[in-house]
Write a protein that holds these residues in place. Sequence first.
Motif, short mmCIF file in Angstrom:
data_model
loop_
_atom_site.label_atom_id
_atom_site.label_comp_id
_atom_site.label_asym_id
_atom_site.label_seq_id
_atom_site.Cartn_x
_atom_site.Cartn_y
_atom_site.Cartn_z
N ASP A 139 42.99 56.36 38.42
CA ASP A 139 43.61 55.79 39.53
C ASP A 139 43.82 54.35 39.35
O ASP A 139 44.89 53.81 40.09
CB ASP A 139 42.96 55.86 40.92
N LEU A 140 43.08 53.61 38.64
CA LEU A 140 43.30 52.06 38.48
C LEU A 140 43.95 51.71 37.08
O LEU A 140 44.38 50.55 37.05
CB LEU A 140 41.79 51.37 38.37
N CYS A 141 44.19 52.84 36.36
CA CYS A 141 44.78 52.25 35.01
C CYS A 141 46.07 52.26 35.13
O CYS A 141 47.09 52.95 35.96
CB CYS A 141 44.62 53.54 33.96
N LEU A 142 46.55 51.07 34.42
CA LEU A 142 48.00 50.59 34.54
C LEU A 142 48.98 51.01 33.25
O LEU A 142 50.03 50.66 32.83
CB LEU A 142 48.05 49.10 34.58
N SER A 143 48.08 51.56 32.46
CA SER A 143 48.75 52.15 31.03
C SER A 143 49.38 50.97 30.29
O SER A 143 50.12 51.07 29.63
CB SER A 143 49.79 53.20 31.04
N CYS A 144 48.60 49.72 30.39
CA CYS A 144 49.07 48.54 29.99
C CYS A 144 48.77 48.31 28.42
O CYS A 144 49.29 47.69 27.75
CB CYS A 144 48.64 47.48 30.66
N SER A 145 47.57 48.94 27.99
CA SER A 145 47.23 49.15 26.32
C SER A 145 46.58 47.93 25.91
O SER A 145 45.96 47.74 24.99
CB SER A 145 48.45 49.38 25.62
N ALA A 146 45.93 47.02 27.04
CA ALA A 146 45.10 45.97 26.61
C ALA A 146 43.75 46.48 26.19
O ALA A 146 43.27 45.87 25.26
CB ALA A 146 44.82 45.20 28.04
N HIS A 187 42.05 60.55 26.79
CA HIS A 187 42.30 60.71 25.27
C HIS A 187 41.73 59.57 24.69
O HIS A 187 40.81 59.69 23.71
CB HIS A 187 43.66 60.75 24.86
N ARG A 188 41.69 58.42 25.09
CA ARG A 188 41.28 57.26 24.29
C ARG A 188 39.43 57.26 24.38
O ARG A 188 39.15 57.11 23.44
CB ARG A 188 41.52 55.79 25.17
N ILE A 189 39.07 57.61 25.59
CA ILE A 189 37.73 57.88 25.61
C ILE A 189 37.16 58.89 24.81
O ILE A 189 35.97 58.74 24.12
CB ILE A 189 37.18 57.64 27.03
N ARG A 204 39.39 46.01 35.06
CA ARG A 204 38.02 46.15 34.98
C ARG A 204 37.66 47.47 35.06
O ARG A 204 36.47 47.71 35.85
CB ARG A 204 37.04 45.24 35.85
N ILE A 205 38.08 48.56 34.41
CA ILE A 205 37.70 49.96 34.52
C ILE A 205 36.44 50.08 33.67
O ILE A 205 36.63 49.87 32.31
CB ILE A 205 38.88 51.01 34.24
N ASP A 206 35.37 50.30 34.41
CA ASP A 206 34.21 50.44 33.45
C ASP A 206 33.89 52.02 33.09
O ASP A 206 33.07 52.68 33.83
CB ASP A 206 33.07 49.77 34.36
S1 SF4 Z 1 43.38 48.04 29.76
FE1 SF4 Z 1 43.35 50.41 29.15
S2 SF4 Z 1 42.24 51.31 30.92
FE2 SF4 Z 1 42.69 49.08 31.58
S3 SF4 Z 1 44.50 49.37 33.01
FE3 SF4 Z 1 45.40 48.80 31.01
S4 SF4 Z 1 45.58 50.87 29.65
FE4 SF4 Z 1 44.25 51.43 31.56
#
Ligand code: SF4
Length: 322
Positions: A215-222, A280-282, A311-313
């Motif tokens: 729910d917090l993930c932005l799919s930003c790929s950082a 999938h990443r995890i 900051r998804i832990d």
């Molecule tokens: S850094 Fe990864 S886990 Fe965090 S919001 Fe971006 S894609 Fe989602």
Amino acid sequence: MQTFKLDKKSAWAFLGKLKDDFELIAPVKKDLVRFETIEDTKDIYLEKNTYFSVKEYFFKKHETIFQFDGNKITVPVAQTPKRVFFGIRKCDLNGIKHQDMVFTEQISDPYYTAARENSFLLGYHCNEAPSVYCFCGSLNLVDYYDLMFYDRKDFFLIEIGSEKGSFLVNKYKQFFKETAPEIKADEKIIYGADRLEKKDISKLYDHPDWKKGVDLCLSCSACTAVCPTCYCFELHDTVKTENPAQGERVREWSSCQVQEFSKVAGNHVFREKREERFKHRIYHQLEYFKEKNGINLCVGCGRCIEGCPTRIDFVQIINEMK
Ligand code: SF4
Ligand code: SF4
């Protein structure tokens, strides 16, 4: 393993010689702590781990695979200077080991291999976790370095880990006169870095708690950009606008977190939902790679947590699963 004792002054003089004879790359503190070519060894900063790992020096963000001009193909000769990397933490050294498995053992990638062959890896061992997000102690990491520096306040203990390490010690033997007893396993413990409590997540895929992260993930790929072990890439061709027969094929980092990553012909996307990409990443880091290769891909550096804008832990999420 052969071990030497170097007072700090001699160790810094040794690094100064390395700087004169090679390209020396080590952490510096600027906007972020990052690896950079060292002009003055006084700039080396060892208080924190770097924001980005050394991965980009070997598996580059952008690599030209070949250039084309009509039917003529030119492959660039991989030219990497002899480089000494200093200040690499145990997590990142294991990250290099895992990338070596992918790019030199499973396939032989000439670009990666040339960069690795011309590098010396000098580690800096953490006495305690440099970040609250570290969990390298939960992941059975191994010794993987040419030389490892153990900081003992007034001096360093330096361990040789490879033939390249022996080469450096012999070349600069004026600094390596005083030997020391072998460092025992309990003297290598990194305190405060053992926070992943569940080592086996194979039965947790459908657990509702993943939602806390999804729910917090932005799919930003950082997370994948800062990760020392992620190795996915894409290939594409770019052509010159003034002459479309000329151009190049390039390889660039990619990320399983973006929807297009799993898009195939017919516009089908294999992992359309954010939840599928997040998990999938995890699972690749803690499960799938291990199924294939016997070890976790993840090295517990915590960068993907620290570098995540929300900051998804994921370690905490896994620990809290009942
Ligand atoms: S850094 Fe990864 S886990 Fe965090 S919001 Fe971006 S894609 Fe989602
Ligand atoms: S998944 Fe996260 S903790 Fe594991 S190696 Fe990558 S960045 Fe580090």
